[in-house]
Design an enzyme around this catalytic site. Structure first.
Site, short mmCIF file in Angstrom:
data_model
loop_
_atom_site.label_atom_id
_atom_site.label_comp_id
_atom_site.label_asym_id
_atom_site.label_seq_id
_atom_site.Cartn_x
_atom_site.Cartn_y
_atom_site.Cartn_z
N CYS A 149 1.20 -11.98 -13.01
CA CYS A 149 2.51 -12.16 -13.63
C CYS A 149 3.53 -11.14 -13.10
O CYS A 149 3.99 -10.26 -13.82
CB CYS A 149 2.37 -12.05 -15.14
SG CYS A 149 3.80 -12.64 -16.04
N ARG B 188 -1.22 -4.29 -0.16
CA ARG B 188 -0.34 -3.89 0.94
C ARG B 188 0.93 -4.75 1.08
O ARG B 188 2.02 -4.20 1.25
CB ARG B 188 -1.09 -3.87 2.27
CG ARG B 188 -2.19 -2.83 2.35
CD ARG B 188 -2.79 -2.74 3.75
NE ARG B 188 -1.85 -2.15 4.69
CZ ARG B 188 -1.20 -2.82 5.63
NH1 ARG B 188 -1.40 -4.13 5.79
NH2 ARG B 188 -0.37 -2.20 6.44
N ARG C 163 -8.20 3.11 9.37
CA ARG C 163 -7.72 1.75 9.58
C ARG C 163 -8.17 1.19 10.92
O ARG C 163 -8.62 0.04 11.01
CB ARG C 163 -6.18 1.77 9.51
CG ARG C 163 -5.54 0.41 9.67
CD ARG C 163 -4.05 0.55 10.00
NE ARG C 163 -3.37 1.49 9.15
CZ ARG C 163 -2.79 1.19 8.00
NH1 ARG C 163 -2.80 -0.05 7.57
NH2 ARG C 163 -2.16 2.12 7.29
N TYR D 203 4.10 -2.39 0.57
CA TYR D 203 4.81 -2.01 1.79
C TYR D 203 5.61 -3.15 2.41
O TYR D 203 6.26 -2.93 3.43
CB TYR D 203 3.83 -1.55 2.89
CG TYR D 203 2.80 -0.54 2.53
CD1 TYR D 203 3.14 0.64 1.88
CD2 TYR D 203 1.48 -0.72 2.90
CE1 TYR D 203 2.18 1.60 1.59
CE2 TYR D 203 0.51 0.23 2.62
CZ TYR D 203 0.86 1.39 1.96
OH TYR D 203 -0.09 2.32 1.68
N GLY E 100 -4.25 7.77 12.22
CA GLY E 100 -2.95 7.14 12.22
C GLY E 100 -2.71 6.07 13.25
O GLY E 100 -1.70 5.36 13.19
#
Length: 424
Positions: A349, A318, A282, A322, A241
């Site tokens: 589209c 992303r 990440r 988000y 995290g």
């Protein structure tokens, strides 16, 4: 980061010009730095050297599951955190060891549990009583003992986007902390389950240590409570995290800063220090990768300008999902070009198909641009929406570039589908 720099205005990754990557492999294209991935992993490994058991870095496969990325991490000695049997098979195909795998996720199916037991994974992080019962059932049928931890939900706000928050009581993840002791007692009575640890993961892209440390305090309280009941905890899995710097106003703590605080808290609480497991994804690979794309043309309207590129939300979800921010720059920086404010958008589209909004860029038709921080949750979240082909992936090692996933073709998309119904 040192693996991305400029040479006479041209952006390069390690010792390879990104324009050379585009020339050889086309765009859009994901480009990863081997050095960057190794640096990301080694920061965590070094920060855990104080652990009595050496600590375990279990890379979160969902962040980037390319086989070459998994292989280079396996060569470094990494463990892996998985959430599906598909990720397990990727780890094994890349040379990873089953004994270094932690299996997370809210819905492990019977066949997935069976396969994980076959390859003798290190631990299941159990997220419900029903899952615990299913693991007992499968392990008993196979005459095996399943090593488990319970993933505890401490109801702590990670102060991140709600879609990537996992430690609040309204989230689907984990076992409520107030019920955890009772579930541990139930697990202790099961003959085909062995308790080896406790786990917690409260979210992703966390930029301050406070919620992470608050969650750790909750877990430490449970460890002591379990110890008083005669239940031994050998390791604490503190999840992942830790955030990365997507924009200049984000300043996440480093792995060493975070884990030194964990060490201090452990020494304050007990002399018997359990081993520590971390599950970074990440923060290992995001900044080691970019999305390389080309400006098809600049579209001017009476209201605004659009840089229409050949990448889209199907390649990097992303921003649309988000509202996430990624830094965008031209590969070839030229001060003589007029700076424009534009939305950077793709050809899909959907009005939600954008990579960045209101960016000030010195670009013209045909220019290459680079989207930073795309090594995590980029290609692995890509799709074929609008029947678009997924992009290629390239790994750069020093002055060498290697295609690690070829660009998808229309034939690849069509070969799994049928055009006729079976009349029988």
């Amino acid at each position: 980061m040192s693996w991305f720099s400029r040479l006479e205005g041209q952006l390069k990754v390690e010792d390879v010009l990104l324009s050379s990557v585009a020339e050889k492999y086309g765009t859009p294209c994901y480009v990863y730095s081997r050095s960057g991935c190794e640096t990301g992993y080694n920061e965590y490994k070094k920060a855990l050297e104080w652990c009595p058991g050496g600590g375990r870095v279990c890379y979160a496969v969902k962040a980037n599951s390319n086989l070459s990325i998994l292989s280079l991490l396996a060569d470094l000695g990494s463990g892996f955190e998985i959430v599906s049997v598909g990720e397990l098979e990727r780890v094994l195909a890349a040379g990873g060891e089953g004994q270094k795998v932690v299996f997370c996720g809210v819905c492990k199916e019977e066949h997935e549990i069976r396969r994980a037991l076959e390859v003798e994974i290190f631990c299941f992080n159990v997220e419900s009583e029903k899952e615990l019962e299913l693991i007992q059932k499968v392990a008993e049928s196979m005459k095996k003992v399943a090593p488990i931890s319970l993933r505890v939900n401490p109801d702590i706000d990670p102060r991140t986007h709600p879609y990537i928050s996992t430690g609040l009581k309204e989230n689907k993840f984990g076992i409520e902390s107030k019920k955890a002791v009772l579930v541990y007692q139930k697990a202790a009575a099961l003959p085909n389950v062995k308790i080896i640890g406790i786990a917690c993961h409260i979210g992703s892209q966390i930029l301050t240590m406070e919620p992470l440390l608050e969650a750790f305090d909750c877990i430490m309280g449970l460890v002591q409570e379990l110890k008083d009941l005669g239940i031994t905890i050998n390791h604490i899995d503190i999840g992942g995290g830790l955030g990365v710097q997507y924009s200049n106003d984000e300043n996440p703590p480093s792995p060493s800063e975070y884990l030194s605080r964990i060490k201090s808290k452990l020494l304050e609480k007990s002399r018997d220090i359990p081993d520590i497991i971390v599950q970074p994804g990440r923060s290992i690979v995001a900044e080691a990768g970019v999305l390389l794309t080309r400006v098809n043309f600049i579209k001017e309207t009476s209201n605004k300008s659009f840089a229409v590129i050949d990448a889209s939300m199907t390649d990097l979800l992303r921003p649309s999902l988000y509202g996430a921010y990624h830094k965008i720059e031209p590969v070839d920086y030229d001060e003589n070009k007029t700076e424009i404010e534009c939305d950077v958008v793709g050809p899909v589209c959907e009005s939600g198909d954008f990579i960045g909004k209101k960016r000030r860029l010195r670009i013209i038709d045909g220019d290459l641009i680079v989207v930073y921080g795309a090594g995590a949750y980029g290609h692995c979240m890509s799709s074929n929406y609008n029947s678009r082909n997924r992009p290629a992936e390239v790994l750069v090692d020093g002055n060498k570039m290697k295609l690690v996933r070829r660009r998808e073709t229309i034939r690849d998309q069509l070969q799994l589908e049928l055009t006729e119904f079976n009349s029988q």
